[in-house]
Design an enzyme around this catalytic site. Structure first.
Site, PDB file in Angstrom:
ATOM      1  N   MET A  30      30.916  35.003  45.205  1.00 44.07           N
ATOM      2  CA  MET A  30      30.546  33.920  46.113  1.00 44.07           C
ATOM      3  C   MET A  30      30.850  34.341  47.554  1.00 44.07           C
ATOM      4  O   MET A  30      30.938  33.495  48.452  1.00 44.07           O
ATOM      5  CB  MET A  30      31.282  32.630  45.756  1.00 44.07           C
ATOM      6  CG  MET A  30      30.925  32.149  44.348  1.00 44.07           C
ATOM      7  SD  MET A  30      31.105  30.378  44.089  1.00 44.07           S
ATOM      8  CE  MET A  30      32.829  30.176  44.402  1.00 44.07           C
ATOM      9  N   ASN A  32      32.871  36.059  50.930  1.00 40.53           N
ATOM     10  CA  ASN A  32      34.216  36.091  51.532  1.00 40.53           C
ATOM     11  C   ASN A  32      35.045  37.167  50.817  1.00 40.53           C
ATOM     12  O   ASN A  32      36.129  36.921  50.284  1.00 40.53           O
ATOM     13  CB  ASN A  32      34.897  34.718  51.446  1.00 40.53           C
ATOM     14  CG  ASN A  32      36.146  34.664  52.312  1.00 40.53           C
ATOM     15  OD1 ASN A  32      37.226  34.343  51.869  1.00 40.53           O
ATOM     16  ND2 ASN A  32      36.005  35.028  53.573  1.00 40.53           N
ATOM     17  N   LEU A  33      34.498  38.352  50.825  1.00 37.17           N
ATOM     18  CA  LEU A  33      35.009  39.427  49.974  1.00 37.17           C
ATOM     19  C   LEU A  33      36.367  39.936  50.442  1.00 37.17           C
ATOM     20  O   LEU A  33      36.604  40.103  51.638  1.00 37.17           O
ATOM     21  CB  LEU A  33      33.991  40.576  49.950  1.00 37.17           C
ATOM     22  CG  LEU A  33      32.585  40.165  49.504  1.00 37.17           C
ATOM     23  CD1 LEU A  33      31.648  41.375  49.509  1.00 37.17           C
ATOM     24  CD2 LEU A  33      32.597  39.506  48.128  1.00 37.17           C
ATOM     25  N   HIS A  37      37.537  41.836  45.191  1.00 38.00           N
ATOM     26  CA  HIS A  37      36.099  42.032  44.951  1.00 38.00           C
ATOM     27  C   HIS A  37      35.741  43.521  45.054  1.00 38.00           C
ATOM     28  O   HIS A  37      34.940  44.034  44.270  1.00 38.00           O
ATOM     29  CB  HIS A  37      35.266  41.281  45.995  1.00 38.00           C
ATOM     30  CG  HIS A  37      35.410  39.796  45.957  1.00 38.00           C
ATOM     31  ND1 HIS A  37      36.039  39.082  46.928  1.00 38.00           N
ATOM     32  CD2 HIS A  37      34.964  38.882  45.043  1.00 38.00           C
ATOM     33  CE1 HIS A  37      35.993  37.787  46.642  1.00 38.00           C
ATOM     34  NE2 HIS A  37      35.351  37.640  45.504  1.00 38.00           N
ATOM     35  N   GLY A 149      36.683  39.641  37.743  1.00 35.60           N
ATOM     36  CA  GLY A 149      38.134  39.761  37.910  1.00 35.60           C
ATOM     37  C   GLY A 149      38.874  39.034  36.794  1.00 35.60           C
ATOM     38  O   GLY A 149      38.477  37.942  36.380  1.00 35.60           O
ATOM     39  N   MET A 186      45.039  38.067  45.105  1.00 31.58           N
ATOM     40  CA  MET A 186      44.050  37.926  46.177  1.00 31.58           C
ATOM     41  C   MET A 186      43.011  36.888  45.769  1.00 31.58           C
ATOM     42  O   MET A 186      42.551  36.868  44.628  1.00 31.58           O
ATOM     43  CB  MET A 186      43.389  39.256  46.459  1.00 31.58           C
ATOM     44  CG  MET A 186      44.371  40.198  47.111  1.00 31.58           C
ATOM     45  SD  MET A 186      43.582  41.676  47.673  1.00 31.58           S
ATOM     46  CE  MET A 186      45.043  42.618  48.118  1.00 31.58           C
TER      47      MET A 186
HETATM   48  O1  PAF Z   1      34.057  34.117  40.352  1.00 33.81           O
HETATM   49  C1  PAF Z   1      33.162  33.764  41.151  1.00 33.81           C
HETATM   50  O2  PAF Z   1      33.152  34.151  42.308  1.00 33.81           O
HETATM   51  C2  PAF Z   1      32.077  32.813  40.671  1.00 33.81           C
HETATM   52  O3  PAF Z   1      32.581  31.875  39.783  1.00 33.81           O
HETATM   53  C3  PAF Z   1      30.846  33.544  40.080  1.00 33.81           C
HETATM   54  C4  PAF Z   1      31.214  34.323  38.833  1.00 33.81           C
HETATM   55  C5  PAF Z   1      30.273  34.486  41.116  1.00 33.81           C
HETATM   56  C6  PAF Z   1      29.778  32.524  39.696  1.00 33.81           C
HETATM   57  O4  PAF Z   1      29.366  31.776  40.779  1.00 33.81           O
END
Ligand code: PAF
Length: 282
Positions: A30, A32-33, A37, A149, A186
């Site tokens: 989603m 905002n890495l 990530h 994760g 994190m």
């Molecule tokens: O873990 C996340 O960032 C979200 O739940 C995902 C897996 C991208 C689904 O929107």
């Protein structure tokens, strides 16, 4: 790094990669890495020849009073980080492309039982939103492998179950939680914490680790141990949603004799809901 926004551009890029004989790794996010990530992208690069990351803040997995509008959107920084770590492409679908009939006119994917306990009990509909969007993303990207994760432990189990139940030909990789030096896991939501709350936040991992040690020593009064940990967190300034010791596979309460359990914690610090977990082999 290639940037694709439409589903048709995505399909032609993936088609080209596959025609050239490449395996495709996928990291759904989603945005905002953070380093957590990026560790997923690194794992993907180690396991597959081409790596694509999606950034989509999925409205379907947020409850009415949750932080959909406030959720941090940092696209320029995210693209720079993905370029640095060597992702081959980023997919940026719009809400309209993802849900052309609107959020209500939508076929859902619902994984029974494990979607309704723990975070699913506190966030009704959350895992249905996750399972639905991940299914749609999988259908769009058609990856060989996807990377999630372990921090979102329940989410990972929901996705593993869904992939198995729906016979999706995708290898699911869980990647260990990335932590700050303080032990704090994190998370994009750490950005909501005030300076004072940041000082308290590492207590979550410390309390979980203490509980893990007790379990490894052979203590088995699971409910009492979990209650003591919740008390410790509340005394530190959290409002604990739950502390549970569960069987790693079923997420049902651990019983004496279980060999592989996981401690799952969700707790509020101010208005920020933090989750974390610690797998323990007994
Ligand atoms: O873990 C996340 O960032 C979200 O739940 C995902 C897996 C991208 C689904 O929107």
């Amino acid at each position: 790094m290639q940037v694709v926004s439409s589903i048709s551009a995505l399909r032609s890029l993936i088609g080209q990669w596959k025609n050239d004989g490449n395996s495709v790794g996928f990291v759904p996010t989603m945005g905002n890495l953070h380093d957590g990530h990026l560790s997923l992208v690194k794992q993907a690069k180690d396991n597959t020849q081409k790596v694509i990351v999606s950034i989509f803040v999925n409205p379907m997995q947020f409850g009415e009073n949750e932080d959909l509008d406030a959720y941090p959107r940092t696209l320029d920084q995210d693209k720079a980080k993905l370029t640095d770590v060597g992702a081959d492409a980023v997919f940026l679908p719009s809400v309209e492309d993802m849900y052309p009939g609107g959020l209500k006119q939508q076929t859902f994917v619902e994984v029974p039982d494990i979607s309704h306990v723990l975070c699913g009990a506190s966030r009704p509909g959350h895992f249905r939103g996750v399972a639905t969007v991940v299914t749609k993303l999988f259908n769009m990207v058609q990856p060989d492998a996807a990377f999630f994760g372990e921090k979102d432990f329940q989410q990972l189990q929901v996705i593993r179950t869904m992939v198995q139940d729906l016979s999706m030909p995708i290898a699911i990789h869980g990647v260990p939680t990335a932590r700050e030096d303080s032990g704090l896991a994190m998370s994009s939501r750490n950005g909501y914490l005030s300076k004072e709350e940041r000082l308290v936040a590492p207590e979550l991992f410390a309390a979980m680790s203490g509980l893990g040690e007790s379990l490894k020593k052979g203590e088995y009064l699971f409910t009492e141990l979990a209650q003591n940990t919740a008390r410790r967190l509340n005394e530190a300034g959290f409002v604990t949603d739950y502390v549970k010791i569960v069987n790693t596979k079923t997420l049902q309460p651990a019983v004496v004799g279980d060999k592989s359990v996981v401690i799952l914690v969700a707790a509020y610090l101010g208005t920020t809901r933090l989750i974390d977990n610690l797998p323990v082999v007994l």
